[in-house]
Design an enzyme around this catalytic site. Structure first.
Site, short mmCIF file in Angstrom:
data_model
loop_
_atom_site.label_atom_id
_atom_site.label_comp_id
_atom_site.label_asym_id
_atom_site.label_seq_id
_atom_site.Cartn_x
_atom_site.Cartn_y
_atom_site.Cartn_z
N GLY A 155 0.82 -1.21 0.00
CA GLY A 155 0.00 0.00 0.00
C GLY A 155 0.85 1.25 0.00
O GLY A 155 0.52 2.25 -0.65
N TYR A 169 18.74 -4.44 11.62
CA TYR A 169 17.35 -4.73 11.25
C TYR A 169 16.75 -5.83 12.13
O TYR A 169 15.81 -5.60 12.88
CB TYR A 169 17.29 -5.10 9.76
CG TYR A 169 15.90 -5.46 9.31
CD1 TYR A 169 14.91 -4.48 9.23
CD2 TYR A 169 15.56 -6.77 8.99
CE1 TYR A 169 13.62 -4.80 8.86
CE2 TYR A 169 14.27 -7.10 8.60
CZ TYR A 169 13.30 -6.12 8.54
OH TYR A 169 12.02 -6.43 8.18
N HIS A 223 4.93 3.86 11.22
CA HIS A 223 3.86 2.95 10.78
C HIS A 223 3.39 2.01 11.88
O HIS A 223 2.35 1.37 11.74
CB HIS A 223 4.33 2.14 9.57
CG HIS A 223 4.43 2.97 8.34
ND1 HIS A 223 3.42 3.05 7.42
CD2 HIS A 223 5.39 3.82 7.90
CE1 HIS A 223 3.76 3.89 6.46
NE2 HIS A 223 4.97 4.37 6.73
N ARG A 244 10.37 -12.70 9.08
CA ARG A 244 11.39 -12.64 10.15
C ARG A 244 11.71 -14.02 10.73
O ARG A 244 11.87 -14.17 11.95
CB ARG A 244 10.91 -11.72 11.28
CG ARG A 244 10.60 -10.34 10.77
CD ARG A 244 10.14 -9.42 11.84
NE ARG A 244 9.56 -8.23 11.22
CZ ARG A 244 8.89 -7.29 11.84
NH1 ARG A 244 8.72 -7.37 13.14
NH2 ARG A 244 8.40 -6.27 11.20
N ASP A 249 -1.53 -3.35 16.83
CA ASP A 249 -1.20 -3.12 15.42
C ASP A 249 -1.22 -1.61 15.18
O ASP A 249 -2.14 -0.93 15.67
CB ASP A 249 -2.27 -3.78 14.53
CG ASP A 249 -1.68 -4.37 13.27
OD1 ASP A 249 -0.64 -3.86 12.81
OD2 ASP A 249 -2.25 -5.34 12.73
N ASP A 272 11.74 36.47 31.17
CA ASP A 272 11.56 35.10 30.68
C ASP A 272 10.12 34.67 30.48
O ASP A 272 9.87 33.71 29.79
CB ASP A 272 12.22 34.11 31.63
CG ASP A 272 11.45 33.99 32.93
OD1 ASP A 272 11.20 35.03 33.56
OD2 ASP A 272 11.07 32.87 33.29
C1 GDG Z 1 2.96 -1.87 9.15
C2 GDG Z 1 2.23 -1.88 10.48
C3 GDG Z 1 0.34 -0.73 9.36
C4 GDG Z 1 -0.71 -9.90 3.33
N1 GDG Z 1 -0.64 -11.15 2.88
C5 GDG Z 1 -0.57 -11.10 1.55
C6 GDG Z 1 -0.61 -9.77 1.18
N2 GDG Z 1 -0.69 -9.04 2.29
C7 GDG Z 1 -0.76 -7.58 2.34
C8 GDG Z 1 -2.10 -7.12 2.79
C9 GDG Z 1 -1.79 -5.74 3.33
C10 GDG Z 1 -0.35 -5.88 3.82
O1 GDG Z 1 0.16 -7.07 3.26
C11 GDG Z 1 -0.29 -5.99 5.32
O2 GDG Z 1 -0.61 -4.75 5.83
P1 GDG Z 1 -0.63 -4.46 7.39
O3 GDG Z 1 -1.20 -3.12 7.61
O4 GDG Z 1 -1.42 -5.51 8.05
O5 GDG Z 1 0.88 -4.59 7.95
P2 GDG Z 1 2.39 -4.15 7.49
O6 GDG Z 1 2.34 -3.47 6.19
O7 GDG Z 1 3.23 -5.34 7.58
O8 GDG Z 1 2.99 -3.19 8.65
C12 GDG Z 1 0.73 -1.88 10.26
C13 GDG Z 1 1.16 -0.71 8.10
O9 GDG Z 1 2.55 -0.75 8.35
C14 GDG Z 1 0.87 0.54 7.27
O10 GDG Z 1 1.26 1.68 7.94
O11 GDG Z 1 -1.02 -0.88 9.03
O12 GDG Z 1 0.07 -1.78 11.51
O13 GDG Z 1 2.63 -2.99 11.25
O14 GDG Z 1 -1.82 -4.79 2.32
O15 GDG Z 1 -2.99 -7.15 1.73
N3 GDG Z 1 -0.57 -9.37 -0.10
C15 GDG Z 1 -0.50 -10.34 -1.06
N4 GDG Z 1 -0.42 -11.65 -0.73
C16 GDG Z 1 -0.45 -12.06 0.54
O16 GDG Z 1 -0.38 -13.27 0.80
N5 GDG Z 1 -0.48 -9.99 -2.33
#
Ligand code: GDG
Length: 726
Positions: A31, A87, A165, A311, A372, A679
């Site tokens: 995203g 990391y 994030h 990880r 989260d 001040d």
């Molecule tokens: C951080 C923060 C915060 C997952 N499995 C598959 C797949 N995904 C994609 C989902 C989603 C993304 O991964 C996971 O997004 P999250 O928001 O849950 O977590 P992270 O991006 O790891 O981590 C989190 C985020 O940053 C944004 O600021 O929301 O709290 O930890 O988009 O769809 N995508 C595909 N196959 C999968 O098997 N293609």
């Protein structure tokens, strides 16, 4: 042309090496990559980060560089040791568990900290190759907490944004980190620090004030001469992408295949990266309890669980994987039937088409992290529901719960609540599902990832403008030379000196702030010069000032201008003011003293002061805000004024202030050199009353009507020291 540079640990690209050793470059589907695409892909803009691979030769490094250059990306070269210590080590074994409230998983190691500093420095050095004055730099996430200040030192004028994030933990958690102050100061190099939620932002501000001793006013942190804006920017998804993907023929085909394999059973969906913060074992245990309690759902509903490997070199992650494997085996073993598998478990990632098909097929999405930052999966699930049917069960501990209040919100530690939520979700009437999802879809469509980028960027511009408007002019060497030259030329000088916080530092007990030898010597030299008329202008009562400096040939103005004593003269009152109000107000202050250990009341002739310097940090500020609003209400029809000073709240007669007294002196004692130093905001009245040519100096780095700022009492004394020997 100024440009924008995005910096994050990883670049938005997947570089893979085939068995033959050739490299392939695949765009990242994340995203963040989509949201920031509108930024880094334009003009000269760039994205700097690590590729995820270790080049095997200089030639390979060059290939990577050239390939990424086409996409406006710049790679940073890190070694396997960097990744292991900075990391996997500092970021994921120290910051990640601390920020997600798992302090028991922290592995404190000095070598991790050393590597973290080194790698942040590497990023800084790399960034320096591309950055120029006037550029904007947007730094992402907890791997780079030190980078904002590192790059600030090289480019003081740069626009620097930082976004976190993951959650920002409460002060109680954050203060456990041995490097807490360095981390905060690193971050405060930014102009704008963004978080997903108001709570994260509140936690950060509390740590900045209590651990880094920064002055915090609402959302602004005063960091030296710069104001840092702290705000919440809940990140959205690329709504269109998930809506479109859900409508594609290929997705619908995939959905039908899944439905056939699942024999049209109802589906509860769970998707996460492997992590202890996601609450996967707790979710499995709740599902097990659900099957026990609601046996009628056996053979009717399956949990489809996708866990994306992550990880796996970190010990804790290996353990959590084993725990999940065991639980899935146990539940399937206990409840499974020939024609029904309770849990379909996949430990891998899937392409977007399959992911969308899973979102489509799921009657219920179970998103129950223990903690989260935001969680995007729940947002993607809602966006994929084209017929608006489906129920989201969402943990209160995810940042997204703040926006998605129409989901069924649960506490992930409450297994019974989770069981009830599953039952309620599977029984929810369709009209209710549609109604809830409609509201959530509307909001997610509007607050999408592009909106997030726009709002962050416009706030970064805004704070730069605010900083300019509030710019502080520190008294530099050149200004001092001008001041000294004008001082020497002058025939009559009028010098206004505030006392507490200006000539002496604050003490717990106000009576202990008597002048020391150094100060008395400066004052003596200053008053010895017959061309100087020195005026001590203070909020203090008459008696301490008389006792401490009364022997010197200077004018005294006490109680903010109520009591006046010209050189060699008697005490006079500025005007007759009534002090009957003290009888009414004193009991109010008393009630605050009895509720607030460590606070006390100072009684002056025409004012009352509530001191809270010795009160527990936080409690004092809280009570002072309460008292101030209480007193302001009472002050309205009594001609009183409430002043919030340094760890004090003071109430006094409205007609009396330092400005009125200053103007009186200006009229009576003409001079060709005016000087004032103070001040707090009672001194602003003095500064305002003086001619523009006056040398007015504010102690502290807040903005002021004064022409110049100095940082501390020591600076004031040094300046006065220079004046008296000039
Ligand atoms: C951080 C923060 C915060 C997952 N499995 C598959 C797949 N995904 C994609 C989902 C989603 C993304 O991964 C996971 O997004 P999250 O928001 O849950 O977590 P992270 O991006 O790891 O981590 C989190 C985020 O940053 C944004 O600021 O929301 O709290 O930890 O988009 O769809 N995508 C595909 N196959 C999968 O098997 N293609």
């Amino acid at each position: 042309m100024p440009k924008t540079i995005i910096v994050s640990n990883r670049l938005p690209v997947r570089v893979e090496r085939s068995e033959k050793g050739t490299l392939s470059f695949l765009p990242s589907e994340g995203g963040l990559a989509t949201g920031l695409g509108s930024v880094y892909q334009q003009g000269d803009n760039l994205w700097l980060g690590w590729t995820g691979v270790f080049p095997k030769s200089d030639e390979e490094s060059q290939t990577i560089y050239k390939e990424l250059e086409k996409e406006n990306m710049r790679p940073i070269v890190l070694t396997p040791k960097d990744i292991k210590l900075y990391y996997e080590g500092f970021s994921n074994e120290i910051l990640w568990p601390n920020f997600h409230y798992f302090p028991q998983y922290i592995n404190y190691k000095e070598s991790y900290w050393d590597a973290y500093q080194n790698v942040n420095r590497k990023f800084c050095n790399e960034l320096e190759k591309y950055v120029e004055d006037g550029d904007t730099v947007w730094i992402h996430d907890y791997q780079l907490l030190l980078l904002p200040q590192m790059i600030r030192e090289k480019y003081p004028e740069l626009s620097i944004g930082y976004f976190n994030h993951i959650p920002f933990p409460s002060y109680e958690m954050f203060r456990m980190l041995p490097w807490r102050k360095e981390l905060l100061n690193g971050l405060l190099g930014a102009d704008l620090v963004g978080f997903h939620t108001y709570d994260d932002m509140r936690h950060f501000l509390s740590s900045a004030s209590r651990l880094a001793a920064k002055s915090v006013k609402e959302q602004h942190v005063q960091n030296g001469e710069r104001i840092v804006l702290v705000d919440s920017f809940p990140m959205g998804i690329d709504y269109q992408k998930y809506e479109n993907s859900a409508a594609e023929n290929e997705t619908i085909l995939q959905e039908n295949l899944f439905r056939m394999s699942l024999q049209n059973k109802r589906v509860i969906l769970s998707i996460d990266r492997l992590d202890y913060s996601k609450g996967i074992p707790q979710r499995l245990k709740a599902f097990e309890k659900f099957l026990k309690k609601h046996a009628e759902f056996r053979n009717k509903v399956s949990l489809v669980m996708l866990v994306v490997p992550s990880r796996d070199k970190v010990e804790k992650y290996k353990l959590i994987k084993e725990e999940i494997d065991l639980l899935v085996g146990r539940i399937n073993g206990e409840f499974g039937m020939m024609d029904w598998t309770p849990i379909h478990y996949f430990y891998r990632s899937m392409p977007l088409t399959k992911l969308s098909a899973l979102y489509r097929i799921a009657d219920v999405a179970l998103v129950t992290p223990m903690r989260d930052g935001m969680n995007l999966v729940c947002k993607e699930y809602i966006a994929s529901k084209l017929d608006k049917k489906g129920v989201l069960i969402l943990s209160e501990m995810a940042g997204s719960a703040k926006e998605l209040s129409d989901a069924i919100l649960i506490n992930p530690n409450d297994v019974n609540q989770l069981v009830d939520a599953m039952y309620r979700a599977l029984k929810m009437p369709e009209e209710e599902q549609i109604h809830r999802n409609e509201i959530m879809q509307k909001s997610l469509k509007r607050y999408n990832v592009h909106h997030w980028v726009d709002v962050f960027m416009s706030n970064l511009k805004k704070i730069k403008t605010t900083q300019k408007a509030l710019e502080i002019k520190s008294l530099d060497e050149n200004d001092t030379q001008h001041l000294l030259a004008d001082y020497q030329k002058a025939e009559q000088r009028l010098i206004f000196l505030d006392y507490d916080g200006t000539l002496t530092s604050f003490k717990d007990d106000p009576a202990a702030a008597f002048p020391d030898e150094e100060l008395l010597s400066i004052l003596k030299k200053l008053t010895d010069d017959s061309r100087n008329h020195v005026v001590m202008i203070t909020g203090r009562g008459r008696s301490p000032m008389e006792e401490w400096v009364g022997h010197l040939p200077m004018s005294l103005i006490c109680e903010h201008g109520l009591w006046l004593r010209a050189i060699g003269g008697e005490w006079k009152k500025l005007k007759d003011v009534d002090d009957n109000w003290k009888k009414e107000i004193h009991p109010v202050l008393d009630s605050y003293v009895s509720r607030t250990p460590g606070s006390f009341i100072e009684v002056k002739d025409y004012s009352l002061v509530w001191h809270f310097r010795k009160v527990e940090v936080g409690l004092g500020e809280l009570r002072s805000r309460e008292l101030t609003s209480h007193l302001k209400y009472m002050a309205r029809d009594r001609h009183l004024q409430v002043l919030e000073g340094d760890m004090v709240v003071e109430i006094k007669n409205f007609e009396v202030n330092k400005g009125v007294a200053t103007r009186k002196w200006l009229k009576k004692y003409p001079a060709d050199f005016h000087f004032a130093v103070g001040d707090d905001w009672t001194d602003e009245d003095t500064f305002g009353a003086l001619p523009e040519s006056a040398y007015t100096i504010k102690v502290g780095v807040q903005s002021s009507r004064a022409r110049f700022n100095v940082e501390s009492v020591d600076d004031v004394r040094a300046l006065l020291g220079e004046i008296v020997v000039s």
